[in-house]
Motif scaffolding. Structure first.
Motif, mmCIF file in Angstrom:
data_model
loop_
_atom_site.group_PDB
_atom_site.id
_atom_site.type_symbol
_atom_site.label_atom_id
_atom_site.label_comp_id
_atom_site.label_asym_id
_atom_site.label_seq_id
_atom_site.Cartn_x
_atom_site.Cartn_y
_atom_site.Cartn_z
ATOM 1 N N TYR A 1 41.642 -19.577 4.552
ATOM 2 C CA TYR A 1 42.675 -19.383 3.529
ATOM 3 C C TYR A 1 43.906 -18.721 4.144
ATOM 4 O O TYR A 1 45.047 -19.149 3.933
ATOM 5 N N PHE A 2 43.651 -17.635 4.875
ATOM 6 C CA PHE A 2 44.766 -16.893 5.476
ATOM 7 C C PHE A 2 45.534 -17.787 6.456
ATOM 8 O O PHE A 2 46.766 -17.794 6.461
ATOM 9 N N SER A 3 44.798 -18.506 7.279
ATOM 10 C CA SER A 3 45.452 -19.387 8.262
ATOM 11 C C SER A 3 46.313 -20.433 7.569
ATOM 12 O O SER A 3 47.389 -20.794 8.064
ATOM 13 N N GLU A 4 45.839 -20.909 6.420
ATOM 14 C CA GLU A 4 46.610 -21.891 5.659
ATOM 15 C C GLU A 4 47.931 -21.281 5.188
ATOM 16 O O GLU A 4 49.000 -21.896 5.290
ATOM 17 N N LEU A 5 47.878 -20.061 4.668
ATOM 18 C CA LEU A 5 49.106 -19.386 4.232
ATOM 19 C C LEU A 5 50.020 -19.104 5.421
ATOM 20 O O LEU A 5 51.244 -19.192 5.307
ATOM 21 N N LEU A 6 49.428 -18.770 6.553
ATOM 22 C CA LEU A 6 50.221 -18.539 7.766
ATOM 23 C C LEU A 6 50.901 -19.821 8.212
ATOM 24 O O LEU A 6 52.096 -19.818 8.556
ATOM 25 N N MET A 7 50.166 -20.904 8.195
ATOM 26 C CA MET A 7 50.718 -22.200 8.597
ATOM 27 C C MET A 7 51.895 -22.599 7.701
ATOM 28 O O MET A 7 52.831 -23.257 8.143
ATOM 29 N N ARG A 8 51.834 -22.184 6.440
ATOM 30 C CA ARG A 8 52.877 -22.547 5.492
ATOM 31 C C ARG A 8 53.969 -21.485 5.411
ATOM 32 O O ARG A 8 54.764 -21.465 4.475
ATOM 33 N N SER A 9 53.989 -20.570 6.384
ATOM 34 C CA SER A 9 55.063 -19.575 6.557
ATOM 35 C C SER A 9 55.090 -18.502 5.475
ATOM 36 O O SER A 9 56.123 -17.860 5.273
ATOM 37 N N PHE A 10 53.964 -18.272 4.789
ATOM 38 C CA PHE A 10 53.911 -17.153 3.853
ATOM 39 C C PHE A 10 53.727 -15.831 4.594
ATOM 40 O O PHE A 10 54.067 -14.778 4.076
ATOM 41 N N PHE A 11 53.160 -15.888 5.792
ATOM 42 C CA PHE A 11 53.042 -14.715 6.658
ATOM 43 C C PHE A 11 53.756 -15.002 7.968
ATOM 44 O O PHE A 11 53.933 -16.164 8.355
ATOM 45 N N GLN A 12 54.151 -13.927 8.652
ATOM 46 C CA GLN A 12 54.763 -14.044 9.960
ATOM 47 C C GLN A 12 53.911 -13.265 10.957
ATOM 48 O O GLN A 12 53.598 -12.101 10.719
ATOM 49 N N PRO A 13 53.514 -13.882 12.083
ATOM 50 C CA PRO A 13 52.649 -13.184 13.045
ATOM 51 C C PRO A 13 53.435 -12.185 13.892
ATOM 52 O O PRO A 13 54.629 -12.357 14.158
ATOM 53 N N SER A 14 52.755 -11.139 14.321
ATOM 54 C CA SER A 14 53.334 -10.139 15.205
ATOM 55 C C SER A 14 52.180 -9.489 15.953
ATOM 56 O O SER A 14 51.041 -9.958 15.893
ATOM 57 N N SER A 15 52.451 -8.388 16.677
ATOM 58 C CA SER A 15 51.368 -7.704 17.384
ATOM 59 C C SER A 15 51.717 -6.241 17.593
ATOM 60 O O SER A 15 52.895 -5.875 17.692
ATOM 61 N N ILE A 16 50.669 -5.399 17.637
ATOM 62 C CA ILE A 16 50.781 -3.980 17.969
ATOM 63 C C ILE A 16 49.674 -3.673 18.965
ATOM 64 O O ILE A 16 48.497 -3.868 18.679
ATOM 65 N N ASP A 17 50.059 -3.194 20.152
ATOM 66 C CA ASP A 17 49.071 -2.859 21.181
ATOM 67 C C ASP A 17 48.098 -4.008 21.419
ATOM 68 O O ASP A 17 46.873 -3.830 21.483
ATOM 69 N N ASN A 18 48.650 -5.202 21.524
ATOM 70 C CA ASN A 18 47.869 -6.411 21.792
ATOM 71 C C ASN A 18 46.935 -6.801 20.650
ATOM 72 O O ASN A 18 46.092 -7.685 20.813
ATOM 73 N N ASN A 19 47.052 -6.125 19.497
ATOM 74 C CA ASN A 19 46.295 -6.518 18.316
ATOM 75 C C ASN A 19 47.177 -7.357 17.409
ATOM 76 O O ASN A 19 48.319 -6.971 17.132
ATOM 77 N N GLN A 20 46.667 -8.484 16.961
ATOM 78 C CA GLN A 20 47.482 -9.359 16.121
ATOM 79 C C GLN A 20 47.597 -8.782 14.716
ATOM 80 O O GLN A 20 46.608 -8.397 14.102
ATOM 81 N N ILE A 21 48.823 -8.693 14.260
ATOM 82 C CA ILE A 21 49.092 -8.232 12.898
ATOM 83 C C ILE A 21 49.995 -9.260 12.233
ATOM 84 O O ILE A 21 50.475 -10.195 12.880
ATOM 85 N N PHE A 22 50.227 -9.062 10.936
ATOM 86 C CA PHE A 22 51.033 -10.020 10.194
ATOM 87 C C PHE A 22 51.931 -9.276 9.217
ATOM 88 O O PHE A 22 51.573 -8.213 8.695
ATOM 89 N N ASN A 23 53.097 -9.829 9.002
ATOM 90 C CA ASN A 23 54.040 -9.291 8.037
ATOM 91 C C ASN A 23 54.415 -10.394 7.054
ATOM 92 O O ASN A 23 54.177 -11.580 7.294
ATOM 93 N N MET A 24 55.019 -9.978 5.953
ATOM 94 C CA MET A 24 55.523 -10.931 4.970
ATOM 95 C C MET A 24 57.017 -10.683 4.803
ATOM 96 O O MET A 24 57.442 -9.534 4.638
ATOM 97 N N HIS A 25 57.793 -11.745 4.895
ATOM 98 C CA HIS A 25 59.239 -11.620 4.698
ATOM 99 C C HIS A 25 59.511 -11.010 3.327
ATOM 100 O O HIS A 25 58.811 -11.294 2.348
ATOM 101 N N ASP A 26 60.515 -10.153 3.258
ATOM 102 C CA ASP A 26 60.817 -9.463 1.998
ATOM 103 C C ASP A 26 61.026 -10.437 0.841
ATOM 104 O O ASP A 26 60.646 -10.151 -0.303
ATOM 105 N N LEU A 27 61.629 -11.578 1.124
ATOM 106 C CA LEU A 27 61.877 -12.529 0.034
ATOM 107 C C LEU A 27 60.593 -13.234 -0.387
ATOM 108 O O LEU A 27 60.422 -13.580 -1.561
ATOM 109 N N MET A 28 59.681 -13.441 0.553
ATOM 110 C CA MET A 28 58.364 -13.945 0.172
ATOM 111 C C MET A 28 57.646 -12.904 -0.684
ATOM 112 O O MET A 28 56.946 -13.232 -1.649
ATOM 113 N N HIS A 29 57.821 -11.649 -0.327
ATOM 114 C CA HIS A 29 57.231 -10.574 -1.124
ATOM 115 C C HIS A 29 57.842 -10.554 -2.528
ATOM 116 O O HIS A 29 57.146 -10.367 -3.529
ATOM 117 N N ASP A 30 59.167 -10.758 -2.605
ATOM 118 C CA ASP A 30 59.829 -10.847 -3.919
ATOM 119 C C ASP A 30 59.238 -11.989 -4.738
ATOM 120 O O ASP A 30 59.030 -11.859 -5.951
#
Length: 1156
Positions: free
Chosen positions: A471-500
């Motif tokens: 499910y999460f990967s599907e939302l990521l693929m459709r750009s609802f989440f944006q990938p990032s990383s902290i200390d080589n750990n994968q994290i994800f953010n959501m664009h403010d307008l997606m959050h709106d």
């Protein structure tokens, strides 16, 4: 713009129908009235569900239909709460029935079921009304195709270049990809996808490229807007029409295919397919076959919001369009907002509006569509209040307040992505509105919360977790989440307008509560508390929103809720997810047991000391998080009741200190993690408890294995998700007659072949099991054998193809390591194996070797790729086993130890010479009394760090060479400093443990002034050193003097670069130098120097040397830290601590690239 709220009721009805069917099958539903009412309700829900897809597709422009769906959703929530509560109570009752055979349910329990029957009747009547109302909408039964059809917004290839900002580089890169022949392949058409979230400007970029690329290079060129459906007939027709500039009459698909073949055959064409949504690969194949008719070098440019579409259609990796840089956004906004009034504004007025505008643009977070919308809304307006109003509100609120503004459709455009989601993903996305903007999402944690809400249902053989990750990967693929990383750990953010978007869609079921904003109602089901005060909102929720399912504290609150928690637990009985982490809770009320539907409970980083046993009545609990609960030392005795528990999360330290688990942990058959298991001989502690815990993953440490009677019952070979296993026996004497039993226990503990790490500790058998030798551990990467005292032969066989690391320690009777080809081994550590006489001849790719206290070992193996070699306390080891080897990749010969870059030799009494051919970067030699020579000059050219113990009266130190590469030098056990060779690159010098050194240098030969690049000088543990008055290098920046008990004075003449001075444990040192300290000094530390510390106190406290140090910004005297207010280092940690570590014997310090 229209209200973006979209009511998704279908997944809720699916869940309820599933629950009703389960209840109908259970015998306890046969209690009078309940089963019949459940059956009636199930029938009504099934009829309503049949037309739900049609209703949700038609609701956008039909307020009555939207109201009907809202009513249905509220009723469905209520029904789900009632049915799941009944199921939980019935399960509890059933458990008691099992425990007390043949007993009858109490009158109270029967009565509660009559109450449930009445509640189901009441809710069933609501559905009667809802079912009647649906008839007036003339809804039909259609299948859910993953989103409703949209009215197409057709795009064309034409764009005004002057309106485009900041995409010049992207345009040039795409054109280069179009024109390059790098991607050409005979018989294939090159497809380049441009992907990214809605509003980034993918279509605009494609338009720029389409209009600028040479029409001489591509002919024909065609543009087709795919939105919304990938209709092959329409696409073919529009391609032909674009090329011919003529409108086509309706004709068959086959005729269109023939006409298009004629157009493309032998031509190098360019086709843009704009706004592709379909992920049906078969539809794409039907078009691709036709496109192959074109000439080599033809290109297809595809734009899509979905990364998966790019993966399906693209022959090249997707070009991920990034957010527009802030400076470009500011320029674009100003261009639009001030377009027709810029020249008429005064400079003061424009500056004031621009300042507000900058904040508005930051709200857009690099999304050009949003920037244009905000600029268009303010175009022509010079009223500061209007600008400030826009600045204060969220974009979705602005659009709702300005429904007539043609320029505003940001949320509408983003909502297209939402509308194309299947219903099960829509509610997962809505859930994210509970978190604050810029929240860091961890995929696995979010999935646990979705599971708690019942959003995830495993399909086929997939677990709920695997489905949730999908499910999460599907939302990521459709750009609802944006990938990032902290200390080589994968994290994800959501664009403010997606959050709106999530916020606007999810209201009123989801609600964020900020300070003094109690916007929830009786229909609110999910709340997050984001304000500073959470106690008052929590009490208000208890009063108003009693149907709450989720309560989160994403920001953490250091507050003790007192009696409020008891009210919450007794009132909010439909809670599924509860996060109380980072609060000051010290105890949990017994009333926690009232939350019968609770599936997720987070108590991490609280002050809780003891969990009440009543928590074990939460039979639906899936996740219990207790990370950072430092006062917690045990678990409740009835933990075995939590049959649905999947995650029990505690710190490693908790498991390390835990001496006893609760009994019957084997009942937790869904548990994914159990780091430790102590085998016992009492009921509930046997190793058989592990038998059905097939979902265990990560690490499992099984201790006290001497108590394992039936080890095979653990069925470790069925636990395919375990990465690491530790088998540990207690420290005890194993007699010869017991060795067969030990052998049998380990043989029966055969793990699954997926295992990656294995540790065997204090095993008392005399041989290792067959599954280690005969291919049972094909994926093993790391193996540790520690304290296996009775094994005389190590036979690992040749069936460990992926073994990278091997640790062998304390095998007192080990004599022989059977010859084996270790083709995969890269790290080997041998320690305390006093009888081991020989190793396998060769380790082909070993790059790290450490041998310690192996007193019967005489020779090293051949190690052609060895980089790090550490030898400690090996009495007779003297043969380096240097040979010339043929390198297979070059067919040339070279010395076997030439690759060694780091060599450490300690207490090596037989050693007389170092290897003849090696080029070390780091060399450390201690306690090698027969060694008198160092590597010859041509083998010391890359030496950076050298540590020498000056045994035999410093003969080895006098043999020291002068490589220009040397950065760090450590000398110990020396009577006097040698004549220094030219060391132009030396930056750090450590003089330590020189018990007979009286002066640093009593001759000109030993003067440190010759070390012209020296930056750090450390003098430590020199017991007879009395004075330090020698001239030091003017380049010195840091001086450390520690543990010199007879030192009485020192001077710091002509040290203009000295910034750091640290003095520790020099009890006879009475004062600072008479001439004071250098003005350059920034940091001074004095520890355990009582006479000196007294003189350095502030004026008025007897500090005669205070005037010498009062100018120093950062002072620490006997743990009293003084940072002057005007100091540039005030309010920040002193960086000097890394240098001071070396005074305390820490082995790692980095000085200009040198490490000690």
């Amino acid at each position: 713009m229209a209200n973006p709220t979209s009511l998704v009721a279908k997944p809720i009805l699916d869940d309820i129908i599933k629950t009703t069917l389960a209840l109908i099958k259970e015998t306890y539903s046969s209690v009078r009235g309940v089963k019949k009412e459940v059956e009636n309700l199930s029938s009504k829900l099934t009829a309503i569900k049949a037309v739900l897809v049609d209703a949700e597709n038609k609701q956008e422009n039909n307020q009555q239909l939207k109201d009907w769906l809202g009513k249905l959703k509220k009723a469905a929530f209520d029904a789900e709460d009632i049915l799941e509560t009944f199921a939980a109570e019935a399960y509890h009752w059933k458990k008691r029935q099992t425990a007390v055979r043949n007993s009858l349910p109490s009158l109270g329990k029967v009565s509660s079921k009559y109450d449930t029957a009445q509640k189901i009747k009441d809710i069933s009547k609501k559905f009667d009304t809802i079912a009647e109302e649906k008839n007036k909408f003339h809804l039909v039964n259609i299948q859910d195709n993953g989103g409703r059809p949209e009215t197409p917004i057709h795009t064309g290839p034409f764009v005004d270049k002057s309106d485009v900002v900041g995409r010049e580089g992207d345009k040039d890169r795409i054109i280069q990809m179009l024109l390059s022949n790098e991607f050409d392949e005979e018989g294939e058409v090159c497809v380049i996808p441009i992907t990214g979230m809605g509003g980034l400007g993918k279509t605009t970029l494609a338009q720029l490229v389409f209009n600028e690329v040479s029409k001489d290079h591509f002919n024909p060129t065609m543009w087709v807007c795919i939105t919304p459906e990938f209709d092959l007939t329409r696409i073919l027709k529009e391609m032909i029409q674009f090329h011919s500039k003529m409108k086509l009459e309706d004709c068959s698909t086959s005729l269109l295919q023939l006409r298009l073949q004629d157009i493309l055959r032998g031509k190098r064409f360019l086709l843009v397919l704009d706004d592709v949504w379909t992920e049906d690969i078969s539809k794409w194949y039907s078009l691709r076959v036709l496109l192959k008719q074109g000439k080599k070098g033809s290109r297809v440019l595809v734009t899509s919001r979905s990364i998966r579409v790019g993966e399906i259609v693209g022959t090249q990796p997707s070009y991920r369009l990034q957010y527009l840089p802030e400076n470009e956004c500011q320029f674009l906004f100003a261009k639009i907002a001030f377009g027709n009034i810029g020249t008429t504004l005064s400079s003061e007025k424009r500056e004031e509006l621009e300042e507000i505008g900058r904040e508005i643009v930051r709200k857009c977070q690099g999304l050009p569509l949003a920037v244009k919308a905000m600029g268009g809304l303010l175009r022509g307006h010079i009223d500061v209040n209007k600008w400030q109003q826009i600045q204060r509100n969220e974009i979705w609120e602005i659009e709702n307040q300005n429904p007539a503004a043609d320029t505003l459709n940001v949320m509408g455009l983003l909502k297209l992505s939402y509308n194309h989601l299947p219903s099960y993903l829509k509610r997962c996305f809505e859930y994210c509105s509970l978190f604050p903007k810029s929240h860091v999402f961890y995929k696995a944690e979010l999935v646990k919360l979705w599971m708690a809400e019942g959003f995830i249902e495993s399909l086929g053989r997939d677990t709920m977790e695997e489905t949730g990750i999908a499910y999460f990967s599907e939302l990521l693929m459709r750009s609802f989440f944006q990938p990032s990383s902290i200390d080589n750990n994968q994290i994800f953010n959501m664009h403010d307008l997606m959050h709106d978007l999530a916020t606007s869609i999810s209201s009123p079921n989801y609600c964020q509560v900020k300070d003094n904003e109690f916007s929830f109602s009786e229909h609110t089901r999910h709340v997050s508390l984001l304000g500073k005060d959470v106690k008052q909102p929590m009490l208000a929720i208890v009063k108003i929103a009693q149907k709450l399912r989720t309560l989160l504290l994403p920001n953490g609150h250091m507050e003790n809720f007192g009696q409020a928690l008891d009210k919450v637990f007794n009132t909010l009985k439909y809670m599924r997810g509860l996060d109380l982490s980072s609060t000051q809770i010290k105890e949990l009320p017994d009333s926690i047991k009232e939350l019968k539907l609770l599936r997720y409970l987070d108590l991490s980083r609280t002050e809780i000391r003891l969990l009440p046993n009543s928590i074990c009545n939460l039979f639906n609990l899936q996740t219990l998080k207790l990370l950072g609960c430092i006062w917690l030392s045990s678990l409740p005795q009835s933990m075995g009741n939590l049959a649905d528990l999947r995650y029990l999360e505690l710190d490693d330290m908790f498991w390390l200190k835990l001496s006893r688990l609760p009994p019957s942990m084997g009942n937790l058959t869904n548990l994914h993690n159990l780091p430790v298991f102590h085998v016992g001989d009492e009921e509930g502690y046997e190793i058989e408890q592990l038998e059905k815990m097939v979902r265990l993953s990560g690490t499992l440490h099984i201790s006290k294995l001497e108590k394992a009677v039936n080890a095979g019952a653990a069925k470790l070979n069925e636990k395919k998700s375990l990465d690491k296993l530790v088998f540990e026996w207690s420290n005890r004497v194993v007699h010869t007659q017991d060795q067969a039993t030990e052998n049998s226990v380990l043989e029966r503990l055969e793990p699954h072949s997926n295992l990656k790490k294995l540790q065997i500790l204090r095993y008392g058998g005399n041989e290792f099991p067959a599954w280690m030798r005969e291919g049972g551990l094909q994926n093993l990467v790391s193996l540790t054998l520690n304290g296996c005292l009775k094994c005389k032969t190590l036979d690992l066989g040749d069936q460990l193809p992926n073994l990278r690391e091997l640790y062998i320690k304390g095998m007192q009777e080990l004599e022989k390591w059977t010859e084996v080809e270790c083709y995969s081994l890269r790290l080997l550590k041998l320690s305390n194996c006093p009888e081991l006489r020989e190793l396998p001849d060769i380790f082909p790719i070993l790059d790290y070797l450490k041998i310690k206290r192996c007193n019967s070992l005489r020779a090293l193996p051949v190690v052609p790729y060895l980089q790090i070699l550490i030898l400690i306390d090996n009495l007779i080891l003297e043969d380096w086993h240097e040979v010339n080897i043929v390198m297979p990749e070059t067919a040339t010969r070279r010395p076997s130890l030439i690759e060694v870059s780091e060599l450490k030799v300690i207490s090596y009494p037989k050693l007389q010479a170092l290897p003849q051919n090696f080029n070390p970067k780091k060399l450390e030699i201690h306690g090698c009394e027969l060694l008198t020579t160092l590597p010859p000059p041509h083998h010391a050219q890359r030496l950076e760090h050298l540590a020498l113990d000056a045994s035999r009266d410093g003969e080895l130190v006098r043999a020291m060479l002068d490589p220009s590469s040397l950065h760090s030098l450590v000398i110990s056990n020396i009577f006097s400093l040698p004549k220094w060779p030219g060391l132009p690159g030396l930056k750090a010098l450590y003089i330590r443990d020189c018990k007979h050194l009286v002066f640093l240098s009593d001759t000109e030969e030993g003067s440190l002034q010759t070390l012209t690049s020296l930056k750090l000088l450390s003098i430590r543990n020199c017991e007879k050193l009395e004075t330090l008055n020698e001239e030091l290098p003017t380049s010195l920046e840091c001086l450390i003097i520690a543990s010199c008990p007879l030192l009485k004075s020192f001077s710091l003449n002509n040290l203009p670069s000295l910034t750091d001075l640290y003095i520790e444990d020099c009890p006879l040192l009475q004062s600072l130098p008479k001439d004071g300290l250098p003005n350059s000094l920034q940091h001074l530390l004095i520890q355990t120097c009582p006479l000196l510390s007294q003189r350095c106190q502030k004026e008025g406290e007897g500090g005669r040397d205070w005037p010498k140090i009062e100018h120093i910004p950062d002072l620490e005297i006997d743990n009293y830290h003084i940072v002057l207010p005007t100091s540039p280092v005030a309010n920040r940690p002193a960086w000097y601590r890394q240098y001071f570590l070396c005074c305390r014997g820490i082995d790692t310090i980095d000085i200009g690239g040198a490490k000690e």
